[in-house]
Design an enzyme around this catalytic site. Structure first.
Site, PDB file in Angstrom:
ATOM      1  N   GLY A 235       0.776  -1.234   0.000  1.00 28.77           N
ATOM      2  CA  GLY A 235       0.000   0.000   0.000  1.00 28.77           C
ATOM      3  C   GLY A 235       0.803   1.277   0.000  1.00 28.77           C
ATOM      4  N   GLU A 272       4.594  -6.011   1.543  1.00 29.35           N
ATOM      5  CA  GLU A 272       3.973  -6.477   0.286  1.00 29.35           C
ATOM      6  C   GLU A 272       3.731  -5.352  -0.709  1.00 29.35           C
ATOM      7  OE1 GLU A 272       0.341  -8.230   1.660  1.00 29.35           O
ATOM      8  OE2 GLU A 272       1.319 -10.086   2.244  1.00 29.35           O
ATOM      9  N   PRO A 273       4.780  -4.698  -1.164  1.00 35.79           N
ATOM     10  CA  PRO A 273       4.556  -3.601  -2.104  1.00 35.79           C
ATOM     11  C   PRO A 273       4.254  -4.110  -3.511  1.00 35.79           C
ATOM     12  CG  PRO A 273       6.897  -3.939  -1.778  1.00 35.79           C
ATOM     13  CD  PRO A 273       6.200  -4.924  -0.873  1.00 35.79           C
ATOM     14  N   GLY A 274       3.249  -3.541  -4.133  1.00 36.58           N
ATOM     15  CA  GLY A 274       2.997  -3.788  -5.550  1.00 36.58           C
ATOM     16  C   GLY A 274       3.369  -2.528  -6.306  1.00 36.58           C
ATOM     17  N   ARG A 311      -7.477   2.948 -14.840  1.00 36.40           N
ATOM     18  CA  ARG A 311      -7.405   3.693 -13.584  1.00 36.40           C
ATOM     19  C   ARG A 311      -8.042   5.087 -13.630  1.00 36.40           C
ATOM     20  NH1 ARG A 311      -3.580   4.941 -10.975  1.00 36.40           N
ATOM     21  NH2 ARG A 311      -4.229   4.143  -8.957  1.00 36.40           N
ATOM     22  N   CYS A 342     -16.450   3.574 -26.679  1.00 31.21           N
ATOM     23  CA  CYS A 342     -17.690   4.323 -26.862  1.00 31.21           C
ATOM     24  C   CYS A 342     -18.395   4.584 -25.552  1.00 31.21           C
ATOM     25  CB  CYS A 342     -18.586   3.593 -27.856  1.00 31.21           C
ATOM     26  SG  CYS A 342     -17.855   3.652 -29.480  1.00 31.21           S
ATOM     27  N   GLU A 343     -17.734   5.303 -24.664  1.00 28.61           N
ATOM     28  CA  GLU A 343     -18.331   5.751 -23.407  1.00 28.61           C
ATOM     29  C   GLU A 343     -17.712   7.100 -23.069  1.00 28.61           C
ATOM     30  OE1 GLU A 343     -18.787   3.239 -20.047  1.00 28.61           O
ATOM     31  OE2 GLU A 343     -18.782   1.397 -21.243  1.00 28.61           O
ATOM     32  N   TYR A 371      -1.114  -1.927 -11.931  1.00 25.68           N
ATOM     33  CA  TYR A 371      -2.541  -2.031 -12.231  1.00 25.68           C
ATOM     34  C   TYR A 371      -2.880  -1.400 -13.580  1.00 25.68           C
ATOM     35  CZ  TYR A 371      -2.059  -2.925  -7.279  1.00 25.68           C
ATOM     36  OH  TYR A 371      -1.626  -3.421  -6.079  1.00 25.68           O
TER      37      TYR A 371
HETATM   38  N1  LLP Z   1      -1.128  -6.886  -0.131  1.00 29.67           N
HETATM   39  C1  LLP Z   1      -2.450  -7.117  -0.237  1.00 29.67           C
HETATM   40  C2  LLP Z   1      -3.069  -8.098   0.637  1.00 29.67           C
HETATM   41  C3  LLP Z   1      -3.204  -6.400  -1.185  1.00 29.67           C
HETATM   42  O1  LLP Z   1      -4.514  -6.610  -1.274  1.00 29.67           O
HETATM   43  C4  LLP Z   1      -2.576  -5.455  -2.015  1.00 29.67           C
HETATM   44  C5  LLP Z   1      -3.335  -4.699  -3.016  1.00 29.67           C
HETATM   45  C6  LLP Z   1      -1.189  -5.264  -1.878  1.00 29.67           C
HETATM   46  C7  LLP Z   1      -0.494  -6.002  -0.911  1.00 29.67           C
HETATM   47  C8  LLP Z   1      -0.421  -4.309  -2.740  1.00 29.67           C
HETATM   48  O2  LLP Z   1      -0.836  -2.988  -2.624  1.00 29.67           O
HETATM   49  P1  LLP Z   1       0.074  -1.825  -3.312  1.00 29.67           P
HETATM   50  O3  LLP Z   1       1.414  -1.849  -2.658  1.00 29.67           O
HETATM   51  O4  LLP Z   1       0.176  -2.117  -4.748  1.00 29.67           O
HETATM   52  O5  LLP Z   1      -0.680  -0.574  -3.041  1.00 29.67           O
HETATM   53  N2  LLP Z   1      -6.224  -1.509  -8.560  1.00 29.67           N
HETATM   54  C9  LLP Z   1      -5.935  -0.506  -7.566  1.00 29.67           C
HETATM   55  C10 LLP Z   1      -5.122  -1.039  -6.417  1.00 29.67           C
HETATM   56  C11 LLP Z   1      -5.713  -2.265  -5.760  1.00 29.67           C
HETATM   57  C12 LLP Z   1      -4.852  -2.856  -4.673  1.00 29.67           C
HETATM   58  C13 LLP Z   1      -5.356  -4.181  -4.225  1.00 29.67           C
HETATM   59  N3  LLP Z   1      -4.582  -4.803  -3.194  1.00 29.67           N
HETATM   60  C14 LLP Z   1      -5.266   0.685  -8.261  1.00 29.67           C
HETATM   61  O6  LLP Z   1      -5.117   0.681  -9.472  1.00 29.67           O
HETATM   62  O7  LLP Z   1      -4.923   1.649  -7.592  1.00 29.67           O
END
Ligand code: LLP
Length: 418
Positions: A235, A272-274, A311, A342-343, A371
């Site tokens: 997050g 858990e960084p995405g 997004r 078309c939206e 994402y």
């Molecule tokens: N760990 C868990 C359990 C999660 O559910 C998530 C994201 C992460 C880690 C990674 O979060 P991050 O570091 O990427 O913020 N589609 C949305 C974001 C959805 C995130 C879902 N869970 C967007 O485009 O902003």
């Protein structure tokens, strides 16, 4: 926000002109710079491992392309996976089961069995899931996702940790849920919380970790059980706008690890960084097809819509845009960048000051790595686009575009209708 060099009016990305990448591979196309990806991983790993045992579980939902996963595997990353599909994709990229943590929600017995049989540790989301997993097998490492009662995120749709959330075991029944797990024959090894996605402030992370620390100690007192890791979830936000400040990852790591080291006997942290790892490693290149003056508004019609990058339409997210082949030109007007869907909601950017656009220009959309491709679709029967990896001036195709054949592949028209 990370910006890029200008070379004779051209935006440079990974040592190449972005315009040339678009010419060579076609548009729309997602382009990832391998060096930035590695740099982001190393920065967050180094920040936390300066203080304690650290496992960076890349949240592969952000981008699960095999080439990117292979790079992170070689960096030593761990994985946060949310489906058996993600688990198998990561295994295909070389991750062993032991470096994956499965955190599902609303999980079926069938998926639980598939994951458990692969030997992947399960981070359990509910008492129901615990009882159901116990009937499948108890000889795998487990932990629990706790709802800490604190949430954070760039949009209400991505806040997960608040009281009453659909995610996790409520904090007030957490201790006895560990007790129940022991009764069932499990040996829980960790505790987890994820507050939401895209928060920049440190305080919500600290509040959630505080809850985990307290629970860790209560579990120790109650059952003499020592947990091996505390997982603070992902997050961590990144700046999407020019001049927006970055999260101070070194400061966050120092504060959180100090809380854990001084407050518990736990010596390993999982993060858990995405977004933090992939977001600014990737741009989306899209071609200007159409320029329109609609009287009170000017439009740049491009070939990427919310089928390619959802997004802005879905979360009202800001993504910075620039004309890659007019990188040093002065901005002369304000434009909405809109796609071919078309939206009316199909926009990539609104009211942006840009140089005068022309058909054929290449627009770069920043911060598209998290994402972006992962949430793309084939809406309006537009096959998904290509992905390219660049590295010090050379470019490789890592995913080909789909074709119309792919759109039809799994459809069956009953004989009587043919
Ligand atoms: N760990 C868990 C359990 C999660 O559910 C998530 C994201 C992460 C880690 C990674 O979060 P991050 O570091 O990427 O913020 N589609 C949305 C974001 C959805 C995130 C879902 N869970 C967007 O485009 O902003």
């Amino acid at each position: 926000m990370r910006d890029f060099d200008n070379n004779g009016g051209h935006m440079m990305f990974g040592g190449m002109r972005a315009f040339d990448i678009a010419e060579r591979f076609g548009t729309p196309v997602y382009v990832t710079d391998e060096n930035i990806l590695r740099e982001n991983y190393r920065r967050i790993y180094n920040a936390f491992s300066a203080y304690m045992g650290t496992r960076i579980h890349y949240a592969c939902k952000a981008n699960s392309s095999l080439a990117l996963l292979s790079i992170l595997e070689k960096e030593g990353s761990f994985i946060d996976a949310v489906s058996v599909g993600e688990v198998r994709t990561c295994m295909k990229a070389g991750f062993p089961a032991s470096r994956i943590l499965y955190t599902g929600t609303a999980v079926s017995d069938r998926e639980l069995k598939e994951v458990a049989d692969l030997g992947v540790p399960v981070n359990i989301d509910s008492v129901s899931e615990l009882e159901r997993l116990a009937k499948i097998r108890t000889d795998i490492p487990i932990s629990f996702r706790i709802t800490p009662g604190v949430g954070s995120g760039h949009n209400a749709k991505v806040v997960t940790g608040s009281k009453g959330s659909k995610f996790g075991v409520p904090a007030d029944i957490a201790v006895r849920t560990y007790g129940r797990a022991l009764e069932l024959g499990f040996r829980p090894v960790g505790i987890h919380a994820h507050i939401g996605s895209g928060g920049q402030a440190a305080e919500p992370f600290m509040e959630a970790v505080d809850v985990l620390i307290e629970l860790t100690n209560e579990i120790k007192d109650e059952y003499d059980l020592d947990l091996e890791f505390i997982d603070m979830g992902g997050g961590i936000g990144v700046p999407y706008r020019p001049n927006e400040p970055e999260a101070d990852i070194e400061e966050l790591a120092s504060v959180i690890t100090d809380m854990i080291l001084s407050g518990t006997d736990v010596r390993t942290i999982a993060v858990e960084p995405g977004r933090y790892i992939v977001c600014d490693s990737t741009i989306l290149l899209t071609r200007c097809n159409d320029v329109k003056n609609a009287g009170i508004k000017n439009y740049i019609g491009v070939d990427a819509g919310f089928n390619t990058l959802i997004r802005p339409a879905f979360y009202d997210s800001y993504h910075h845009v620039a004309i890659a082949n007019k990188f040093n030109k002065a901005c002369e007007g304000k434009y909405d960048v809109v796609g071919p869907i078309c939206e009316t909601g199909d926009h990539i950017a609104r009211d942006r000051a840009l140089p005068t656009p022309e058909e054929g220009d290449v627009i770069a959309v920043y911060n598209a790595g998290a994402y972006g491709f992962a949430m793309s679709s084939t809406y309006n029967s537009r096959p998904r686009c290509r992905e390219v990896l660049v590295n010090n001036g050379s470019a490789e195709l890592i995913r080909d575009h789909e074709t119309e054949e792919d759109l039809w592949r799994y459809q069956i028209v009953p004989k009587r209708l043919r």
